[in-house]
Design a protein around this motif. Sequence first.
Motif, PDB file in Angstrom:
ATOM      1  N   ASN A 266      -9.605  -5.402   4.255  1.00  0.00           N
ATOM      2  CA  ASN A 266      -9.828  -4.565   5.369  1.00  0.00           C
ATOM      3  C   ASN A 266      -9.659  -5.080   6.874  1.00  0.00           C
ATOM      4  O   ASN A 266      -9.964  -4.403   7.634  1.00  0.00           O
TER       5      ASN A 266
ATOM      6  N   THR B 245       0.747  -1.243   0.066  1.00  0.00           N
ATOM      7  CA  THR B 245       0.049  -0.141   0.038  1.00  0.00           C
ATOM      8  C   THR B 245       0.973   1.181   0.059  1.00  0.00           C
ATOM      9  O   THR B 245       2.003   0.930   0.173  1.00  0.00           O
TER      10      THR B 245
ATOM     11  N   SER C  70      -2.592  -7.133   4.592  1.00  0.00           N
ATOM     12  CA  SER C  70      -4.296  -7.607   4.845  1.00  0.00           C
ATOM     13  C   SER C  70      -4.330  -9.011   5.093  1.00  0.00           C
ATOM     14  O   SER C  70      -3.377 -10.017   5.048  1.00  0.00           O
TER      15      SER C  70
ATOM     16  N   ALA D  68      -0.096   4.363   6.721  1.00  0.00           N
ATOM     17  CA  ALA D  68      -0.808   3.931   5.536  1.00  0.00           C
ATOM     18  C   ALA D  68      -1.549   5.299   4.916  1.00  0.00           C
ATOM     19  O   ALA D  68      -2.073   5.741   5.675  1.00  0.00           O
TER      20      ALA D  68
HETATM   21  N1  LIG Z   1       0.635  -3.849   4.498  1.00  0.00           N
HETATM   22  C1  LIG Z   1      -0.445  -2.984   4.637  1.00  0.00           C
HETATM   23  N2  LIG Z   1      -1.362  -3.027   3.763  1.00  0.00           N
HETATM   24  C2  LIG Z   1      -2.288  -2.065   3.514  1.00  0.00           C
HETATM   25  C3  LIG Z   1      -2.526  -1.411   4.820  1.00  0.00           C
HETATM   26  N3  LIG Z   1      -3.647  -0.428   4.481  1.00  0.00           N
HETATM   27  C4  LIG Z   1      -4.223  -1.105   3.484  1.00  0.00           C
HETATM   28  N4  LIG Z   1      -3.418  -2.136   3.049  1.00  0.00           N
HETATM   29  C5  LIG Z   1      -3.637  -2.785   1.812  1.00  0.00           C
HETATM   30  O1  LIG Z   1      -3.771  -1.798   0.565  1.00  0.00           O
HETATM   31  C6  LIG Z   1      -4.590  -2.194  -0.459  1.00  0.00           C
HETATM   32  C7  LIG Z   1      -5.374  -1.107  -0.830  1.00  0.00           C
HETATM   33  O2  LIG Z   1      -6.365  -0.761   0.340  1.00  0.00           O
HETATM   34  P1  LIG Z   1      -7.514  -0.349   0.245  1.00  0.00           P
HETATM   35  O3  LIG Z   1      -7.283   1.124  -0.397  1.00  0.00           O
HETATM   36  O4  LIG Z   1      -8.285   0.107   1.614  1.00  0.00           O
HETATM   37  O5  LIG Z   1      -8.569  -0.884  -0.530  1.00  0.00           O
HETATM   38  P2  LIG Z   1      -9.126  -2.198  -0.179  1.00  0.00           P
HETATM   39  O6  LIG Z   1      -9.028  -2.404   1.307  1.00  0.00           O
HETATM   40  O7  LIG Z   1      -8.923  -3.303  -0.973  1.00  0.00           O
HETATM   41  O8  LIG Z   1     -10.643  -1.737  -0.515  1.00  0.00           O
HETATM   42  P3  LIG Z   1     -11.631  -0.837   0.416  1.00  0.00           P
HETATM   43  O9  LIG Z   1     -11.194  -0.547   1.880  1.00  0.00           O
HETATM   44  O10 LIG Z   1     -12.999  -1.547   0.393  1.00  0.00           O
HETATM   45  O11 LIG Z   1     -11.578   0.457  -0.461  1.00  0.00           O
HETATM   46  C8  LIG Z   1      -5.244  -3.502   0.275  1.00  0.00           C
HETATM   47  O12 LIG Z   1      -4.638  -4.633  -0.285  1.00  0.00           O
HETATM   48  C9  LIG Z   1      -5.020  -3.336   1.814  1.00  0.00           C
HETATM   49  O13 LIG Z   1      -4.964  -4.504   2.400  1.00  0.00           O
HETATM   50  C10 LIG Z   1      -1.501  -1.216   5.836  1.00  0.00           C
HETATM   51  O14 LIG Z   1      -1.532  -0.825   6.813  1.00  0.00           O
HETATM   52  N5  LIG Z   1      -0.632  -2.325   5.526  1.00  0.00           N
END
Ligand SMILES: Nc1nc2c(ncn2[C@@H]2O[C@H](COP(=O)(O)OP(=O)(O)OP(=O)(O)O)[C@@H](O)[C@H]2O)c(=O)[nH]1
Length: 830
Positions: free
Chosen positions: A360, A249, A314, A260
């Motif tokens: 999430n 991310t 995730s 993040a």
């Molecule tokens: N390693 C890591 N990955 C993260 C973090 N926050 C989000 N991600 C990952 O980044 C990617 C994009 O995250 P989001 O923009 O929230 O999108 P999403 O979770 O797939 O979908 P929505 O939340 O429903 O919009 C996803 O695969 C998340 O698992 C984090 O703090 N650490």
Amino acid sequence: MKYLIIDFPSLTPTITTPDFISGSGYVKRLYPAPDVKWCVVQKEYQLIVPIEAAHLYDAVILWARAATAAMRAGLPPTDGATLIKLLRPTTYRSVQGFDVNMDTAGDAEGNFTVIGLVTDSHTPSGWSAAPVATFRYLNSTDLLPELIGANTISWIGGKPPAAEPACGFDGVKCSLPHDPGVLSAICAVTAAAILAVALLVRHYRYEQKLASVLWRIEAKDLTFITALNGINCDKIGLPQEMETRRAHTTIALYKGSIVAIKSLQKKSIDITRNIKKELKQIRELRHENLVAFVGVCVEAGSACIVSAYCSRGSLARVLADRDLHLDDMFVASLVADLLRGLIYLHDSTLVSHGNLTSSNCLVDSRWVLQIADYGLHTLKNGCTDAEDALRMERRMLWRAPELLRDPNPPTRGSQKGDMYSFGIILYEILGRNGPWGDTNLTNAEIIGRVRHPIGGVLFRPPLTNVKAHPAVLEVLKLCLSERPERRPDVRIAKLRLKQMHAGMKTNIFDNMLAMMEKYAMNLEVLVAAKTEQLMQEKRRTDELLNRMLPRTVAEALKRGERFQAESYDCVTIYFSDIVGFTKLAATNTPMQIVEILNDLYTCCDAIISYYNVYKVETIGDAYMVVGGLPERCARHAAEVASLALHVLDSVPKIPMRHMPASRLHIRIGIHSGQCAAGVVGVKMPRYCLFGDTVNTAARMESSGEPQKIHVSNDTYLLLKKHGGYHFRERGIVNIKGKGEMKTWWLVGEDHERRRNSFSRYQPGLDSIELENEPWRPPERSILNIRDRARLSCGSVSFGSALSSPGPPACACFVPPRDHHSAPVVSFCEE
Ligand SMILES: Nc1nc2c(ncn2[C@@H]2O[C@H](COP(=O)(O)OP(=O)(O)OP(=O)(O)O)[C@@H](O)[C@H]2O)c(=O)[nH]1
Ligand SMILES: [Mg+2]
């Protein structure tokens, strides 16, 4: 008869007024007259008169004044009413010395004097009471007197006390109104006022919080990290472990921590009051299983949500990693974390998540699962992400059927909808094969079937291959129920899934710690056991070493030091030898000889353990003992002599296993003199004695006779000096290599004297009957020889031998009556 009325105020004991003085002069003049009756006369000018007399005097004066006024006015002086009218109000000077004010009603009041404390050097306390002011009626019409001289009063507190208490004398001025209507009205108004103020304050604070921009993050404070692989972790202060892991991310550095970043692709960002409310609400949420919200960065029309970074990515990614083995403890811990986070969310003002998916649910560096992307629905609304359609579609895989069917679903979803999503995530965790298992259907097809079941058959992930406890499967099925009301509440689900982590801590870290603690405990026990084994080995080695070398020598050698040879002025050396050993060796097998010698030496070893002597060595059938080294002892000759007598008596009692009818006989030779002792050589070090004394002692043995103790003249002289030993002179003997020597046979010991000596140390041992049993071969070839250290000067050794448990290993331990019916005591003079 003539009457003289003298009236004085009672308050003035010493009358000094001019009237009185003139009156008293008059009285004095009248004194000789016999017809004058006296009231009270004291000494000269010191008259005490009753107060009534003073009042009577004043009354007469007033009457006279009124009568005079009446007569002047031509009115009858005998008319009381007229006189009273003329009299009041008036002021007159009382005979008591002060002015009296009489009002129209006839009430007369005198002037009052204020008595106060004044400094007085004549009294011990430095104070005395004295008139400081007066109350006076200045006019006859005054209702109250005036205070004259008030400024001279020294008041406590600097001013006169209040004339009346604040609430009046009876508290009337402070009492509430008694009317209940008025009272309740006052209460209601007060309560309403307080409430209004409280509401105003609360509202003000709320508005303050809304208006505050604590959530706002300046773009300049964010240092974006594009790819972890290329960056130098040290430079930006990241942990080294990050270097090997990709972020998955967008991440940035904010105030020294990694955060993040989730960008919101919105055309315009307008932070409305509703969004402010959401931001305030989300800032107040804090839980171990919720990803911490850091803030929002609004810059040039775009916005991004900043939250804490979870380094392990995730849950979807963790589950997809085939190299990662998730055991029961991990699974239970992840599920427990998810439920805890969900409980907190459902209890919070957010009420529900609405978008619970495995992407999430993030996992931090400590393997704690944290729920992300909760709340901020208004802010996120209207995003125009190019990938939005696909992402939107994927999100639907976790969405409950009723929400899928709803044309206008609530943005925040519902609690029962969250439980459906939880069911899909639980399925993902248990199956590790995606949210819908191994399926060829596209996301759109899956969503379509869930939304509209074909032929009324509900479409759900296949549970056939899921290996889990029946209770867990039951919860999973309930969570995926079509009817929301059938889905369990999050707390119920947690309760039913409790057995997933039965006997485990709910958190992976705690579990690991518990395991490590257990391991450390086992390790401690293991280490303790091994240490004990080691100590036992060390004790055995030390014991062996101490048997082979004197303790001091052994200690020095163990420390790696060289042992310095030592010279001794006088020691006594003992040699014994088996009579006819050559013949014995010829008629027995070598093993039988070994047996015979072993029995003999074992017996001798056991005996010497009762004496303060040191066994030097055995050479074939010869046995060598020395007294007086390595620890110096003045009684060395006596110790060796007693030992010789003891051995001589015991040896013939040793049965020979192969020749029961035969008996062993030995020759003993003793000599005293100077010698040196030390360790020579490096390999197989031995403690040896050097000097002519050794040779002479050996000669004494070789020139002796069977079952006799051959003693040199030097030893004889020492023993004689000591006393208690019996000798027979042998005469002059030609000793090989020495020439002629006068020698002696040691034949006995005055044991009564020794017995008495021992009783001094061990009262009551006189009565112990010691048996003289025949000797039996020992059960072990090496007997536990008593620690010679206990035989150090002044110590008693025999007591411990007597009290040792079990039968004696060798009967010749027991001193025979003729020599040692009393236990042996070492009496060293040193
Ligand atoms: N390693 C890591 N990955 C993260 C973090 N926050 C989000 N991600 C990952 O980044 C990617 C994009 O995250 P989001 O923009 O929230 O999108 P999403 O979770 O797939 O979908 P929505 O939340 O429903 O919009 C996803 O695969 C998340 O698992 C984090 O703090 N650490
Ligand atoms: Mg997300």
